[in-house]
Design an enzyme around this catalytic site. Sequence first.
Site, PDB file in Angstrom:
ATOM      1  N   CYS A  77      42.529  15.439  44.478  1.00  0.00           N
ATOM      2  CA  CYS A  77      42.218  16.858  44.338  1.00  0.00           C
ATOM      3  C   CYS A  77      43.421  17.658  43.845  1.00  0.00           C
ATOM      4  CB  CYS A  77      41.686  17.370  45.679  1.00  0.00           C
ATOM      5  SG  CYS A  77      41.959  19.079  46.032  1.00  0.00           S
ATOM      6  N   GLN A 267      43.306  38.435  51.143  1.00  0.00           N
ATOM      7  CA  GLN A 267      44.240  37.331  51.350  1.00  0.00           C
ATOM      8  C   GLN A 267      43.502  36.180  52.038  1.00  0.00           C
ATOM      9  OE1 GLN A 267      47.213  37.149  50.215  1.00  0.00           O
ATOM     10  NE2 GLN A 267      47.893  39.242  49.855  1.00  0.00           N
ATOM     11  N   TYR A 296      47.434  48.283  42.999  1.00  0.00           N
ATOM     12  CA  TYR A 296      46.725  47.008  43.220  1.00  0.00           C
ATOM     13  C   TYR A 296      46.257  46.939  44.674  1.00  0.00           C
ATOM     14  CZ  TYR A 296      49.556  46.030  39.064  1.00  0.00           C
ATOM     15  OH  TYR A 296      50.179  46.098  37.860  1.00  0.00           O
ATOM     16  N   GLU A 317      43.181  50.707  42.284  1.00  0.00           N
ATOM     17  CA  GLU A 317      42.629  49.349  42.151  1.00  0.00           C
ATOM     18  C   GLU A 317      41.587  49.350  41.032  1.00  0.00           C
ATOM     19  OE1 GLU A 317      42.612  46.113  43.621  1.00  0.00           O
ATOM     20  OE2 GLU A 317      40.921  45.854  42.257  1.00  0.00           O
ATOM     21  N   CYS A 392      52.709  37.127  45.275  1.00  0.00           N
ATOM     22  CA  CYS A 392      52.298  35.762  45.636  1.00  0.00           C
ATOM     23  C   CYS A 392      52.889  34.757  44.658  1.00  0.00           C
ATOM     24  CB  CYS A 392      50.777  35.654  45.664  1.00  0.00           C
ATOM     25  SG  CYS A 392      50.029  36.050  44.091  1.00  0.00           S
TER      26      CYS A 392
HETATM   27  N1  SAH Z   1      46.782  44.666  48.257  1.00  0.00           N
HETATM   28  C1  SAH Z   1      45.526  43.991  48.285  1.00  0.00           C
HETATM   29  C2  SAH Z   1      45.153  43.331  46.936  1.00  0.00           C
HETATM   30  C3  SAH Z   1      46.196  42.479  46.287  1.00  0.00           C
HETATM   31  S1  SAH Z   1      45.592  41.386  45.035  1.00  0.00           S
HETATM   32  C4  SAH Z   1      45.451  42.977  49.377  1.00  0.00           C
HETATM   33  O1  SAH Z   1      46.476  42.411  49.785  1.00  0.00           O
HETATM   34  O2  SAH Z   1      44.360  42.692  49.856  1.00  0.00           O
HETATM   35  C5  SAH Z   1      45.795  42.234  43.551  1.00  0.00           C
HETATM   36  C6  SAH Z   1      44.743  43.280  43.297  1.00  0.00           C
HETATM   37  O3  SAH Z   1      45.055  43.890  42.019  1.00  0.00           O
HETATM   38  C7  SAH Z   1      43.326  42.746  43.141  1.00  0.00           C
HETATM   39  O4  SAH Z   1      42.487  43.449  44.045  1.00  0.00           O
HETATM   40  C8  SAH Z   1      42.958  43.039  41.674  1.00  0.00           C
HETATM   41  O5  SAH Z   1      41.599  43.374  41.514  1.00  0.00           O
HETATM   42  C9  SAH Z   1      43.849  44.228  41.339  1.00  0.00           C
HETATM   43  N2  SAH Z   1      44.198  44.444  39.918  1.00  0.00           N
HETATM   44  C10 SAH Z   1      44.404  43.504  38.976  1.00  0.00           C
HETATM   45  N3  SAH Z   1      44.783  44.077  37.808  1.00  0.00           N
HETATM   46  C11 SAH Z   1      44.857  45.427  38.022  1.00  0.00           C
HETATM   47  C12 SAH Z   1      45.222  46.551  37.209  1.00  0.00           C
HETATM   48  N4  SAH Z   1      45.587  46.393  35.942  1.00  0.00           N
HETATM   49  N5  SAH Z   1      45.222  47.773  37.764  1.00  0.00           N
HETATM   50  C13 SAH Z   1      44.865  47.926  39.087  1.00  0.00           C
HETATM   51  N6  SAH Z   1      44.505  46.910  39.888  1.00  0.00           N
HETATM   52  C14 SAH Z   1      44.493  45.669  39.384  1.00  0.00           C
END
Ligand code: SAH
Length: 435
Positions: A77, A267, A296, A317, A392
């Site tokens: 895998c 997450q 984000y 977002e 990440c």
């Molecule tokens: N802080 C949150 C999400 C982190 S993941 C948490 O920890 O749960 C990154 C996030 O960025 C995702 O929800 C994705 O949909 C968003 N994203 C990706 N590209 C983006 C952009 N250009 N502008 C705004 N948000 C974006």
Amino acid sequence: MKKNEIYTVECIDDTNLGSGVARIENQVVFIPRAMKGEKLDTRIVKVDKRYAFGKIEKLIEPSQHRVESACEVERLCGGCQLQYMDYPAQLDLKHRHVSRLFKNVNENIEVEFPIGMEEPFYYRNKAQFPVQVKDGQVLMGFYRQHSNDIIPCKECKIQSKEINEIYQYIQEKIRVSQAKGLRHIFIRTSNTEAQVVFIGKFENNFKPLINGLTAKFPQITSIVFNKNLRKDNVILGDQEKVLFGRNYLIQECLGNKVELHFKSFYQVNSSQMEKLYKTAIESAQLSRDMTCVELYSGVGTIGMTVSKYVKKVIGVEIVKEAVANAKRNCKLNNITNCEYICEDASIFAKKAKEKGLKIDVLFVDPPRKGMTDQGIQDIVCLNPKQVIYVSCNPDTLARDLKVFEKEGYTCSVVKPVDMFPQTTGLECVAVLKKD
Ligand code: SAH
């Protein structure tokens, strides 16, 4: 050095991707799954101009941190790249790698030891199992590394036990007529609920399966069909139909209830996520008079916790389902000082600058590819005093920190949190202040 020859070596180093590093005739050789300090016979499989690659032929002095993997499909895998070493060795490997990486950005950056898990197995709260019908049989499991072949297996050691149970039940009960046209089965769990999404080209008669699932697993609150006719490998399509219950799941994060649509990011390791957000929030010096922005923002998990310590939080977002969740989540938790905007982070930053928005702390949590130079410039224009960068992907974080440093934001400390035991992944919080 010659291909197919066997050499006896000692690994003088290792890589973050799980290879031992040795030297033969002054050339570097990478040996997958070999550990630093190990003495072994290696058979050379490839010789390039600069590097060579070998495989383990015989371990002569294995590391005391080497372990037998408990997973039957580990090698096929490829999802768990580090299962051949014990957990302390995994954390140590990750720490050495990120220390090197961030010292290269600025040698004054302090890189803390990663915060690990007590039980580094059965932690994931989300799985997407590919499904195919082949020779009149249903295949459901994991993709073989670098291919679209499905390897059926009974259990995944890093998925939650509950996901494994639901997966096994579906694997046992699903009929060919139900699996035809299906592409994936998505399962997500929280500490109180579970959700199943059938993703495919057309909706089959899932009724008997749904009846069985909901009788056996009373915690299932949501079963959805998601139609996906796409030609690429994006897993989720645009249309959805609720087959049972609702289209979302309730999670709990740092005392807040979180409503989560299956398209919303969350997450995958809930207990480590709480440690990550605590680390991020404690790293910021927050006070009651502050305005914070979270770029984000997903379903609003960070912002809702931050909102308790500051005057106002604005979350940005791009996925509309996630923004709808974030807004509902504030209501669910009686939070009135958060605002969520559905917009591209970069466009938001431009508008905010035009409006002259004053920001004290900016939280940013981008996807794996990190930020663009333009995205960083946009943040710099907003002139926040502190930036808390949650990432990440240590490689793109290091690249982005270099740009921030040029723009007058110094990173004092990086705090890694191990969200992905058994794999090479690592989450980091970087704390930046304006000089
Ligand atoms: N802080 C949150 C999400 C982190 S993941 C948490 O920890 O749960 C990154 C996030 O960025 C995702 O929800 C994705 O949909 C968003 N994203 C990706 N590209 C983006 C952009 N250009 N502008 C705004 N948000 C974006």
